[in-house]
Design a protein around this motif. Sequence first.
Motif, PDB file in Angstrom:
ATOM      1  N   VAL A   9       0.840  -1.198   0.000  1.00 28.15           N
ATOM      2  CA  VAL A   9       0.000   0.000   0.000  1.00 28.15           C
ATOM      3  C   VAL A   9       0.878   1.252   0.000  1.00 28.15           C
ATOM      4  O   VAL A   9       2.049   1.198   0.359  1.00 28.15           O
ATOM      5  N   ASP A  10       0.282   2.386  -0.403  1.00 25.80           N
ATOM      6  CA  ASP A  10       0.991   3.658  -0.489  1.00 25.80           C
ATOM      7  C   ASP A  10       0.795   4.541   0.730  1.00 25.80           C
ATOM      8  O   ASP A  10       1.381   5.608   0.816  1.00 25.80           O
ATOM      9  N   SER A  11      -0.067   4.143   1.656  1.00 22.51           N
ATOM     10  CA  SER A  11      -0.427   4.972   2.796  1.00 22.51           C
ATOM     11  C   SER A  11      -0.374   4.160   4.083  1.00 22.51           C
ATOM     12  O   SER A  11      -0.562   2.942   4.058  1.00 22.51           O
ATOM     13  N   THR A  12      -0.144   4.838   5.208  1.00 20.79           N
ATOM     14  CA  THR A  12      -0.136   4.163   6.504  1.00 20.79           C
ATOM     15  C   THR A  12      -1.545   3.992   7.044  1.00 20.79           C
ATOM     16  O   THR A  12      -1.737   3.351   8.069  1.00 20.79           O
ATOM     17  N   ARG A  13      -2.547   4.561   6.365  1.00 16.90           N
ATOM     18  CA  ARG A  13      -3.958   4.382   6.726  1.00 16.90           C
ATOM     19  C   ARG A  13      -4.630   3.532   5.665  1.00 16.90           C
ATOM     20  O   ARG A  13      -4.583   3.858   4.480  1.00 16.90           O
ATOM     21  N   ILE A  14      -5.277   2.451   6.101  1.00 17.16           N
ATOM     22  CA  ILE A  14      -5.871   1.500   5.177  1.00 17.16           C
ATOM     23  C   ILE A  14      -7.287   1.179   5.614  1.00 17.16           C
ATOM     24  O   ILE A  14      -7.562   1.058   6.801  1.00 17.16           O
ATOM     25  N   ALA A  15      -8.186   1.005   4.643  1.00 22.42           N
ATOM     26  CA  ALA A  15      -9.535   0.505   4.921  1.00 22.42           C
ATOM     27  C   ALA A  15      -9.580  -0.934   4.436  1.00 22.42           C
ATOM     28  O   ALA A  15      -9.144  -1.241   3.327  1.00 22.42           O
ATOM     29  N   CYS A  16     -10.086  -1.839   5.263  1.00 25.12           N
ATOM     30  CA  CYS A  16     -10.185  -3.252   4.880  1.00 25.12           C
ATOM     31  C   CYS A  16     -11.602  -3.733   5.147  1.00 25.12           C
ATOM     32  O   CYS A  16     -12.159  -3.495   6.218  1.00 25.12           O
ATOM     33  N   ASP A  17     -12.179  -4.426   4.148  1.00 25.24           N
ATOM     34  CA  ASP A  17     -13.502  -5.020   4.325  1.00 25.24           C
ATOM     35  C   ASP A  17     -13.508  -6.486   3.904  1.00 25.24           C
ATOM     36  O   ASP A  17     -14.552  -7.100   3.734  1.00 25.24           O
ATOM     37  N   GLY A  18     -12.325  -7.053   3.724  1.00 29.97           N
ATOM     38  CA  GLY A  18     -12.218  -8.456   3.363  1.00 29.97           C
ATOM     39  C   GLY A  18     -12.423  -8.749   1.888  1.00 29.97           C
ATOM     40  O   GLY A  18     -12.287  -9.883   1.458  1.00 29.97           O
ATOM     41  N   ASP A  19     -12.781  -7.746   1.089  1.00 31.00           N
ATOM     42  CA  ASP A  19     -12.986  -7.894  -0.354  1.00 31.00           C
ATOM     43  C   ASP A  19     -13.960  -8.994  -0.727  1.00 31.00           C
ATOM     44  O   ASP A  19     -13.922  -9.517  -1.823  1.00 31.00           O
ATOM     45  N   SER A  36       5.746  -0.317   9.474  1.00 26.83           N
ATOM     46  CA  SER A  36       5.695  -0.418   8.020  1.00 26.83           C
ATOM     47  C   SER A  36       4.748  -1.534   7.565  1.00 26.83           C
ATOM     48  O   SER A  36       4.645  -1.818   6.378  1.00 26.83           O
ATOM     49  N   GLU A  37       4.053  -2.177   8.512  1.00 28.88           N
ATOM     50  CA  GLU A  37       3.072  -3.197   8.157  1.00 28.88           C
ATOM     51  C   GLU A  37       2.043  -3.342   9.266  1.00 28.88           C
ATOM     52  O   GLU A  37       2.284  -2.963  10.407  1.00 28.88           O
ATOM     53  N   TYR A  42      -9.662  -9.103  11.347  1.00 31.04           N
ATOM     54  CA  TYR A  42     -10.785  -9.921  10.862  1.00 31.04           C
ATOM     55  C   TYR A  42     -10.335 -10.998   9.885  1.00 31.04           C
ATOM     56  O   TYR A  42     -10.609 -12.174  10.079  1.00 31.04           O
ATOM     57  N   CYS A  43      -9.669 -10.594   8.807  1.00 33.03           N
ATOM     58  CA  CYS A  43      -9.365 -11.546   7.736  1.00 33.03           C
ATOM     59  C   CYS A  43      -7.908 -11.999   7.705  1.00 33.03           C
ATOM     60  O   CYS A  43      -7.572 -12.922   6.981  1.00 33.03           O
ATOM     61  N   GLY A  44      -7.045 -11.336   8.456  1.00 34.17           N
ATOM     62  CA  GLY A  44      -5.650 -11.738   8.517  1.00 34.17           C
ATOM     63  C   GLY A  44      -4.784 -11.205   7.391  1.00 34.17           C
ATOM     64  O   GLY A  44      -3.602 -11.512   7.317  1.00 34.17           O
ATOM     65  N   ARG A  45      -5.359 -10.396   6.497  1.00 35.02           N
ATOM     66  CA  ARG A  45      -4.576  -9.824   5.405  1.00 35.02           C
ATOM     67  C   ARG A  45      -3.509  -8.891   5.986  1.00 35.02           C
ATOM     68  O   ARG A  45      -3.770  -8.137   6.900  1.00 35.02           O
ATOM     69  N   ARG A  46      -2.306  -8.975   5.433  1.00 35.75           N
ATOM     70  CA  ARG A  46      -1.212  -8.106   5.878  1.00 35.75           C
ATOM     71  C   ARG A  46      -1.023  -6.990   4.866  1.00 35.75           C
ATOM     72  O   ARG A  46      -0.944  -7.221   3.669  1.00 35.75           O
ATOM     73  N   TYR A  47      -0.964  -5.765   5.356  1.00 33.36           N
ATOM     74  CA  TYR A  47      -0.705  -4.593   4.529  1.00 33.36           C
ATOM     75  C   TYR A  47       0.711  -4.125   4.827  1.00 33.36           C
ATOM     76  O   TYR A  47       1.068  -3.916   5.985  1.00 33.36           O
ATOM     77  N   VAL A  48       1.506  -3.976   3.755  1.00 36.28           N
ATOM     78  CA  VAL A  48       2.904  -3.584   3.873  1.00 36.28           C
ATOM     79  C   VAL A  48       3.098  -2.277   3.112  1.00 36.28           C
ATOM     80  O   VAL A  48       2.693  -2.159   1.950  1.00 36.28           O
ATOM     81  N   LEU A  49       3.725  -1.302   3.760  1.00 38.85           N
ATOM     82  CA  LEU A  49       3.975  -0.002   3.144  1.00 38.85           C
ATOM     83  C   LEU A  49       5.029  -0.151   2.057  1.00 38.85           C
ATOM     84  O   LEU A  49       6.091  -0.737   2.284  1.00 38.85           O
ATOM     85  N   LYS A  50       4.730   0.362   0.848  1.00 36.28           N
ATOM     86  CA  LYS A  50       5.682   0.306  -0.258  1.00 36.28           C
ATOM     87  C   LYS A  50       6.931   1.103   0.086  1.00 36.28           C
ATOM     88  O   LYS A  50       6.856   2.114   0.788  1.00 36.28           O
ATOM     89  N   ALA A  51       8.054   0.668  -0.432  1.00 33.53           N
ATOM     90  CA  ALA A  51       9.320   1.389  -0.227  1.00 33.53           C
ATOM     91  C   ALA A  51       9.190   2.800  -0.773  1.00 33.53           C
ATOM     92  O   ALA A  51       8.669   3.010  -1.859  1.00 33.53           O
TER      93      ALA A  51
END
Length: 58
Positions: A9-19, A36-37, A42-51
């Motif tokens: 992801v490009d931002s440190t703020r993320i919205a997740c709804d499980g898609d 940075s992650e 809820y779903c266990g998805r990991r969001y990692v901040l892009k370099a």
Amino acid sequence: MEPVETKEVDSTRIACDGDGGALGHPRIYLNMGEKSEIDCPYCGRRYVLKAGAAAHAH
């Protein structure tokens, strides 16, 4: 435990709804803060901040 899926992801703020539409989960907003992650509780998805991505600005 390994994450179900990892997304860059490009931002440190993320919205997740499980898609999953009706099969997903309630939309929640995650804030990495100084990390940075972050994993969705809820779903266990990991969001990692892009370099090179910067923290979210107001």
